[in-house]
Design an enzyme around this catalytic site. Structure first.
Site, short mmCIF file in Angstrom:
data_model
loop_
_atom_site.label_atom_id
_atom_site.label_comp_id
_atom_site.label_asym_id
_atom_site.label_seq_id
_atom_site.Cartn_x
_atom_site.Cartn_y
_atom_site.Cartn_z
N ARG A 3 14.80 12.68 -4.89
CA ARG A 3 15.30 11.42 -4.19
C ARG A 3 14.92 10.22 -5.32
NH1 ARG A 3 13.76 9.62 1.86
NH2 ARG A 3 11.46 9.76 1.52
N ASP A 14 4.07 6.71 5.11
CA ASP A 14 4.64 6.33 3.88
C ASP A 14 5.12 5.19 3.86
OD1 ASP A 14 6.76 6.92 5.20
OD2 ASP A 14 7.52 8.56 4.18
C1 LIG Z 1 9.75 9.08 6.14
C2 LIG Z 1 9.87 9.64 5.16
O1 LIG Z 1 10.45 9.58 4.09
S1 LIG Z 1 9.20 11.45 5.00
C3 LIG Z 1 9.38 11.97 3.32
C4 LIG Z 1 8.39 11.19 2.62
N1 LIG Z 1 6.95 11.55 2.71
C5 LIG Z 1 6.31 12.57 2.42
O2 LIG Z 1 7.19 13.40 1.56
C6 LIG Z 1 4.83 12.88 2.60
C7 LIG Z 1 4.61 14.30 2.39
N2 LIG Z 1 3.25 14.65 2.59
C8 LIG Z 1 2.09 14.46 1.80
O3 LIG Z 1 2.33 13.56 0.74
C9 LIG Z 1 0.88 14.95 2.32
O4 LIG Z 1 1.12 16.01 3.25
C10 LIG Z 1 -0.27 14.18 2.88
C11 LIG Z 1 -0.39 12.92 1.86
C12 LIG Z 1 0.57 13.22 4.18
C13 LIG Z 1 -1.41 14.82 3.24
O5 LIG Z 1 -1.82 15.29 2.05
P1 LIG Z 1 -3.43 15.97 1.92
O6 LIG Z 1 -4.30 14.97 2.25
O7 LIG Z 1 -3.34 16.43 0.46
O8 LIG Z 1 -3.33 17.25 2.87
P2 LIG Z 1 -4.17 18.41 2.79
O9 LIG Z 1 -5.57 18.16 2.57
O10 LIG Z 1 -4.14 18.90 4.05
O11 LIG Z 1 -3.49 19.41 1.98
C14 LIG Z 1 -3.78 20.57 1.72
C15 LIG Z 1 -2.92 21.21 0.47
O12 LIG Z 1 -1.52 21.02 1.15
C16 LIG Z 1 -1.10 20.41 -0.07
N3 LIG Z 1 -0.03 19.60 0.31
C17 LIG Z 1 0.05 18.77 1.26
N4 LIG Z 1 1.07 18.35 1.74
C18 LIG Z 1 1.74 18.56 0.49
C19 LIG Z 1 3.33 18.43 0.47
N5 LIG Z 1 4.01 17.63 1.12
N6 LIG Z 1 4.06 19.11 -0.45
C20 LIG Z 1 3.11 19.88 -1.32
N7 LIG Z 1 1.86 20.27 -1.03
C21 LIG Z 1 1.42 19.58 0.01
C22 LIG Z 1 -2.05 19.52 -0.84
O13 LIG Z 1 -1.80 19.32 -2.12
C23 LIG Z 1 -3.27 20.64 -0.69
O14 LIG Z 1 -3.05 21.32 -1.68
P3 LIG Z 1 -4.55 21.90 -2.27
O15 LIG Z 1 -5.21 22.95 -1.16
O16 LIG Z 1 -4.44 23.08 -3.51
O17 LIG Z 1 -5.22 20.77 -2.85
O1 LIG Z 2 13.22 9.13 4.54
C1 LIG Z 2 13.17 9.34 5.71
C2 LIG Z 2 12.60 8.43 6.90
O2 LIG Z 2 12.61 9.13 7.73
O3 LIG Z 2 12.65 7.37 6.45
MG LIG Z 3 13.21 6.93 4.28
#
Ligand SMILES: CC(=O)SCCNC(=O)CCNC(=O)[C@H](O)C(C)(C)COP(=O)(O)OP(=O)(O)OC[C@H]1O[C@@H](n2cnc3c(N)ncnc32)[C@H](O)[C@@H]1OP(=O)(O)O
Ligand SMILES: O=CC(=O)O
Ligand SMILES: [Mg+2]
Length: 532
Positions: free
Chosen positions: A168, A450
């Site tokens: 994206r 986010d």
């Molecule tokens: C509105 C929208 O656009 S939605 C789409 C955009 N938003 C996103 O993509 C958010 C994605 N999610 C994240 O970034 C994360 O889950 C967060 C920041 C919310 C939380 O992350 P953390 O605080 O690291 O969570 P947590 O400690 O529970 O993670 C545990 C493990 O899972 C991994 N993990 C957590 N979320 C993700 C993810 N989305 N992708 C890959 N790995 C992940 C962490 O890296 C961690 O790995 P490790 O054990 O090897 O260190």
């Molecule tokens: O990118 C996704 C959203 O919900 O915003």
């Molecule tokens: Mg969005």
């Protein structure tokens, strides 16, 4: 090289970082420069058109399905391209920023697709942008395995078990200040798209997949047409067959919801369906109609996907996609797992309910924000899809959505609570602090935050102030408290800067369209005039 990609002068205005030279090669920069030179003016015009549309809607012009494209909607014959390899079964998609650790974790997560996000989940520091591209390249080349200082190993699983990558790029509204073409910043969308396409398109094709994208924050069919033209030129410049690219458009603005079919039509030879980007969608509704009392919303927690106007949007999205043979992908439930088992169970139950609603509405798959949520999403969609890869055959002919239904927000209106106001301030401040530090997604009180959710938090406060359902003194008092709490919790946070940012984008009569452009220029740009 094509004659429709004019000559240009591209400069990098940043100090060179670790392995940046592998991404910022002369040929890759030339490619991005050609895209910028070919499409920069059109993108600028479309951004002006966004402002004109804001003014039209603010002065009372009604929003409706466009008359001029009624023939496109009425024509039953056209379909989007068939799903490309790796994009037929999309029942679980994980999203996240392409940092090194998360790249490995996301690819191994068991999800069918990983959306590598340069938009809502990435704070666009130059290092995050170039580093993200490097991680994608390393992942595709299978050289991303590493061991941390603590001895934790990160290894990619076998190729068949890895998620398909969709990238994206940032939205059309953002500039990349560290790259300049003919003296002007390059549109950030073209940097993220162009660098990935240049380095990885052929590699992905050779691996049996293709260059796949998610397109954020589009406002109308003209912006989809621009993307389609970018795809055509990019494929031509690199000698990649026309129609190889696939892109899923996020329907996450209220104006795009009125042009879903037209957006699919513009991109039809490159389309991989639509996604319900619920958080930006809500932000867009408040931003667009925030001046109207009939669009006054209660606390964010009370605006759920079962609200009639949100249901109208998701059902119309499924209906539109399936009519045209396109995948409909669901959105993000905000809950993320934490350390407390009881809270975890509650979070999983909420995610399950959300995914059940989507699967029942006809979505072909959905998003999760965390690897711990892959199993629940998988289970729910397995239950509905069984062995079928999708449910495109559910054409939802029963769905008919009117403009009034898409815009009937007042049915859930009500005053905000003090707790709702406090939470929005706390979330916005915490998110801005993380973002300024280079982290674009964070967990706050068990919820994923986010750029999109932070936008909701700040425009809600703006809207409540504007309609005087809260007063300025209350917001300032809560702001004092929350700034103090932020300083105690994050001792590294530049609290004065963060407070100033909040005041600039919230406590103002004229609502800035996004918080990111101004915050980016002030806090993330580190230009070196001499370049690297
Ligand atoms: C509105 C929208 O656009 S939605 C789409 C955009 N938003 C996103 O993509 C958010 C994605 N999610 C994240 O970034 C994360 O889950 C967060 C920041 C919310 C939380 O992350 P953390 O605080 O690291 O969570 P947590 O400690 O529970 O993670 C545990 C493990 O899972 C991994 N993990 C957590 N979320 C993700 C993810 N989305 N992708 C890959 N790995 C992940 C962490 O890296 C961690 O790995 P490790 O054990 O090897 O260190
Ligand atoms: O990118 C996704 C959203 O919900 O915003
Ligand atoms: Mg969005």
């Amino acid at each position: 090289m094509s004659t429709i990609a004019p000559p240009h002068r591209i400069r990098v205005l940043a100090a060179g970082g670790h392995r940046h030279d592998e991404i910022l090669t002369p040929a890759a920069l030339d490619f991005v420069g050609r895209l910028a030179a070919a499409f920069g003016d059109r993108r600028r015009e479309l951004l002006k058109e966004r402002r004109r549309q804001v003014l039209r809607l603010a002065s009372g012009s009604p929003l409706d399905f466009p008359m001029v494209t009624s023939a496109v909607r009425a024509d039953p014959t056209w379909r989007v391209a068939p799903p490309a390899p790796g994009l037929t079964d999309r029942r679980v998609e994980i999203t996240g920023p392409p940092d090194r650790r998360m790249t490995v974790n996301a690819l191994n997560s068991g999800a069918m697709v990983w959306m590598a996000d340069f938009e809502d989940a990435t704070a666009p520091t130059w290092d995050n942008i170039v580093g993200g591209q490097l991680n994608l390249l390393d992942a595709i080349e299978r050289r991303i395995d590493f061991t941390t200082d603590e001895g934790k190993e990160y290894r990619l699983a076998g190729r068949d078990e890895l998620a398909t990558i969709m990238v994206r790029p940032r939205g059309w509204h953002l500039d990349e200040e560290h790259l300049e073409v003919d003296g002007a910043p390059v549109p950030a969308s073209l940097v993220d798209f162009g660098l990935y396409f240049f380095h990885c398109a052929q590699r992905q094709i050779d691996a049996g997949y293709g260059p796949y994208f998610y397109l954020p924050k589009l406002e109308n069919r003209y912006e989809a047409r621009l993307w389609n033209d970018v795809f055509l030129l990019a494929q031509e410049l690199l000698g990649i067959p026309r129609g190889t690219i696939r892109a899923t458009v996020l329907v996450e603005t209220i104006t795009a919801a009125f042009e879903m079919e037209e957006i699919l039509h513009e991109l039809r030879e490159h389309s991989a369906g639509l996604n319900a980007g619920r958080w930006d969608y809500l932000f867009s509704i408040i931003k667009t109609f925030g001046h109207r009392t009939d669009f006054l919303l209660p606390d964010r927690a009370k605006v759920t996907m079962t609200a009639p106007f949100m249901r109208a949007y998701t059902e119309l999205l499924v209906r539109t996609c399936h009519k045209r043979g396109a995948h409909a992908i669901g959105g993000m439930a905000a809950q993320v797992p934490g350390k407390d088992p009881a809270a975890n169970e509650a979070a999983l139950a909420k995610v399950r309910l959300d995914k059940e609603r989507e699967a029942e509405e006809g979505f072909d798959g959905s998003w999760v924000a965390h690897p711990g949520l892959v199993p629940v999403c998988q289970e729910v969609f397995d239950g509905v899809l069984g062995d079928r890869p999708h449910q495109l055959d559910r054409t939802r002919d029963d769905v008919e959505v009117t403009p009034i239904e898409l815009l009937s927000v007042r049915r859930i209106s009500g005053p905000p609570t003090q707790e709702g106001v406090r939470t929005n301030i706390a979330v916005a401040l915490r998110y801005f602090a993380a973002w300024q530090r280079g982290q674009g997604a964070v967990a706050v009180e068990g919820l994923m935050e986010d750029a999109a959710t932070a936008e909701i938090a700040r425009v809600q406060i703006w809207q409540w102030l504007r309609h005087r359902v809260i007063d300025r003194e209350t917001v300032l008092r809560l702001l004092d408290d929350e700034v103090a709490a932020l300083g105690a919790e994050y001792p590294w946070a530049p609290v004065d800067d963060i407070r100033a940012l909040f005041e600039r984008i919230v406590m103002t009569a004229e609502l800035p369209l996004f918080f990111t452009p101004d915050a980016y220029t002030r806090h993330l740009v580190r230009r070196t005039e001499a370049g690297a």
